[in-house]
Design a protein around this motif. Sequence first.
Motif, PDB file in Angstrom:
ATOM      1  N   ILE A 202       0.861  -1.184   0.000  1.00 31.47           N
ATOM      2  CA  ILE A 202       0.000   0.000   0.000  1.00 31.47           C
ATOM      3  C   ILE A 202       0.897   1.234   0.000  1.00 31.47           C
ATOM      4  O   ILE A 202       1.684   1.430   0.930  1.00 31.47           O
ATOM      5  CB  ILE A 202      -0.926   0.027   1.229  1.00 31.47           C
ATOM      6  CG1 ILE A 202      -1.793  -1.244   1.273  1.00 31.47           C
ATOM      7  CG2 ILE A 202      -1.813   1.267   1.204  1.00 31.47           C
ATOM      8  CD1 ILE A 202      -2.622  -1.371   2.543  1.00 31.47           C
ATOM      9  N   ILE A 203       0.810   2.021  -1.073  1.00 32.06           N
ATOM     10  CA  ILE A 203       1.588   3.251  -1.168  1.00 32.06           C
ATOM     11  C   ILE A 203       0.711   4.412  -0.701  1.00 32.06           C
ATOM     12  O   ILE A 203      -0.371   4.650  -1.252  1.00 32.06           O
ATOM     13  CB  ILE A 203       2.062   3.489  -2.609  1.00 32.06           C
ATOM     14  CG1 ILE A 203       2.884   2.293  -3.111  1.00 32.06           C
ATOM     15  CG2 ILE A 203       2.876   4.787  -2.694  1.00 32.06           C
ATOM     16  CD1 ILE A 203       3.214   2.380  -4.586  1.00 32.06           C
TER      17      ILE A 203
ATOM     18  N   LEU B 133      -2.733   2.317  -4.300  1.00 37.29           N
ATOM     19  CA  LEU B 133      -2.260   3.695  -4.118  1.00 37.29           C
ATOM     20  C   LEU B 133      -3.333   4.504  -3.389  1.00 37.29           C
ATOM     21  O   LEU B 133      -4.473   4.603  -3.862  1.00 37.29           O
ATOM     22  CB  LEU B 133      -1.941   4.341  -5.461  1.00 37.29           C
ATOM     23  CG  LEU B 133      -1.512   5.819  -5.412  1.00 37.29           C
ATOM     24  CD1 LEU B 133      -0.247   5.990  -4.577  1.00 37.29           C
ATOM     25  CD2 LEU B 133      -1.318   6.375  -6.826  1.00 37.29           C
ATOM     26  N   VAL B 134      -2.937   5.046  -2.251  1.00 34.85           N
ATOM     27  CA  VAL B 134      -3.828   5.874  -1.436  1.00 34.85           C
ATOM     28  C   VAL B 134      -3.224   7.273  -1.351  1.00 34.85           C
ATOM     29  O   VAL B 134      -2.035   7.419  -1.034  1.00 34.85           O
ATOM     30  CB  VAL B 134      -4.000   5.276  -0.022  1.00 34.85           C
ATOM     31  CG1 VAL B 134      -4.828   6.205   0.853  1.00 34.85           C
ATOM     32  CG2 VAL B 134      -4.647   3.894  -0.105  1.00 34.85           C
ATOM     33  N   VAL B 135      -4.032   8.293  -1.639  1.00 35.36           N
ATOM     34  CA  VAL B 135      -3.551   9.676  -1.513  1.00 35.36           C
ATOM     35  C   VAL B 135      -4.299  10.356  -0.373  1.00 35.36           C
ATOM     36  O   VAL B 135      -5.443  10.017  -0.048  1.00 35.36           O
ATOM     37  CB  VAL B 135      -3.736  10.468  -2.817  1.00 35.36           C
ATOM     38  CG1 VAL B 135      -2.860   9.887  -3.904  1.00 35.36           C
ATOM     39  CG2 VAL B 135      -5.190  10.490  -3.250  1.00 35.36           C
TER      40      VAL B 135
ATOM     41  N   VAL C  81       3.452  -1.056   3.989  1.00 35.15           N
ATOM     42  CA  VAL C  81       3.050   0.315   3.680  1.00 35.15           C
ATOM     43  C   VAL C  81       4.295   1.120   3.326  1.00 35.15           C
ATOM     44  O   VAL C  81       5.309   1.066   4.041  1.00 35.15           O
ATOM     45  CB  VAL C  81       2.310   0.958   4.878  1.00 35.15           C
ATOM     46  CG1 VAL C  81       2.125   2.462   4.645  1.00 35.15           C
ATOM     47  CG2 VAL C  81       0.958   0.290   5.087  1.00 35.15           C
ATOM     48  N   TYR C  82       4.214   1.833   2.215  1.00 34.03           N
ATOM     49  CA  TYR C  82       5.289   2.734   1.791  1.00 34.03           C
ATOM     50  C   TYR C  82       4.716   4.151   1.756  1.00 34.03           C
ATOM     51  O   TYR C  82       3.768   4.421   0.996  1.00 34.03           O
ATOM     52  CB  TYR C  82       5.817   2.355   0.405  1.00 34.03           C
ATOM     53  CG  TYR C  82       6.345   0.946   0.308  1.00 34.03           C
ATOM     54  CD1 TYR C  82       7.662   0.668   0.627  1.00 34.03           C
ATOM     55  CD2 TYR C  82       5.527  -0.099  -0.110  1.00 34.03           C
ATOM     56  CE1 TYR C  82       8.168  -0.623   0.532  1.00 34.03           C
ATOM     57  CE2 TYR C  82       6.013  -1.394  -0.212  1.00 34.03           C
ATOM     58  CZ  TYR C  82       7.338  -1.640   0.110  1.00 34.03           C
ATOM     59  OH  TYR C  82       7.823  -2.917   0.015  1.00 34.03           O
TER      60      TYR C  82
END
Length: 495
Positions: free
Chosen positions: A190-191, A231-233, A301-302
């Motif tokens: 998960i980025i 990708l989470v923003v 998580v990154y």
Amino acid sequence: MTMRVKMSKINKGKEDVERSEWMFKNSISIIILVFMLFLAACSDENEATSNDDQSNKEDAEVAAEEEKESIVDQMETVIQVETREDMKKQQGGTLATDITLKMELEDSTEEQLNTEIIKELKAEFKKITEETQDPTEIYKGFIYLLGSHHYKDVIKKAEEFEPNFEEPFLPDPGKSEEEVKNEPEKGKAIILLDASSSMLLSVDNKVKMDIAKEAVERFADAIGQDNEVSLVVYGHKGSEADADKELSCNGIEEIYPMGDYEAAAFEESLSTFESKGYTPLAGAIKKAADMSQDFNENVTVYIVSDGVETCDGDPVKEAKNFVKDSEDRTVNIIGFHVDQNAADQLKQVSEAGNGEYYSAESADDIKTTIEKAWLPSSIDLAWAFTKAPDSWEKLAEYERFDENLNQIKDIIQKEKERYDEALQILRDEELVEQEVTDDIRELIYERYNKMMDLMRDFRTEKIDEIDGRAKEIRDRVDKWTEEMRKRKEERGDMF
């Protein structure tokens, strides 16, 4: 007149009595005669039946004797060994059924034939030599009586041997379907990308958000080879105004749903937002925890961020909560152009998440950081050849196969020793001429040498298989190394 009449009646009566007596006697005689004829007939019938039974018995014995195969005929089932398959088909000797595999493999110098077997062997040899003095036929008797029962099992075990080299870890986008199929189950990555207003600032004459998007795209391309990616923003809603704080702090969104990495779709997701508001770092980590609560795979998580929490959350606490129930979860952070205060907080978050913190001060730094942290370095590539089996590892596999092969060779040797003992018995009993024993001895050696030649060919076959497997791995490592070097050159990374 009266007197004469009376006399006449009297005489007539006598005649009637005499006639009756005669008829009675005749009847008795006839009955006796018939009875005697009956007895005679029965006697003849019994004698005939007895003769028939005896004849049938003799005929049956003759037939059984005719149907019974001679021992030389039975020996025709013996297979002359020309191939490994012939060895596997050997039925085993009729006098060797009690010789176990353990006995065949024992390192013993004692004679193999016990008293009982020797006694039976002498009797069988007598039958054979009475039928034939042909050396080849008599040698078939050796195999028929004393051949091993164990070739099929031990040869099959050796044939099933496969090289057991460690599969190298190659995060390579060019992997074949078969290679991907044999790899461990993918993890999940998960980025979390910080899109707060501070990412609108410039570094090296480029907007930090643009630099971060490019870096994240390269990063996703790398880790997506061995992980499903999401990708989470956060910080991309509202603005940095106080009125928009709640909207911005709650504006955490998964824009690339968890799944296999697809370059075009991932690049498209990066174009759907801009930097605008606050920094809900704690909320973003909690979002990752909520998303992954039902995942059984490794979850990493990154985080790419340029600042501290600004939504009143506790990112250190959330990082601890994320990893508390699993050793297979980590939180890694790249601090992009951050001040000391932000760097300190981000380090604490990564430590709480059992991960690593990386600092990137410039556009080149963030690219290099991603390359060095999650792509192989030039030094790694220089040593990549160690991922393939070396000579010592191949030698270990040779020796592992030889353990199986030597069992077959031990059985061949023990079988020959039984034949040598049997040949001595044949000579001592003087059942054949010296010339015949010499010929049989030659046949024993011919069969032994043929089997040993087959085992040498078998070993060569397996050595080629081991070498081929090692070469296949080395070719993949070399291909992967070359492709990764090209990718690094395309990105201008020479480290």
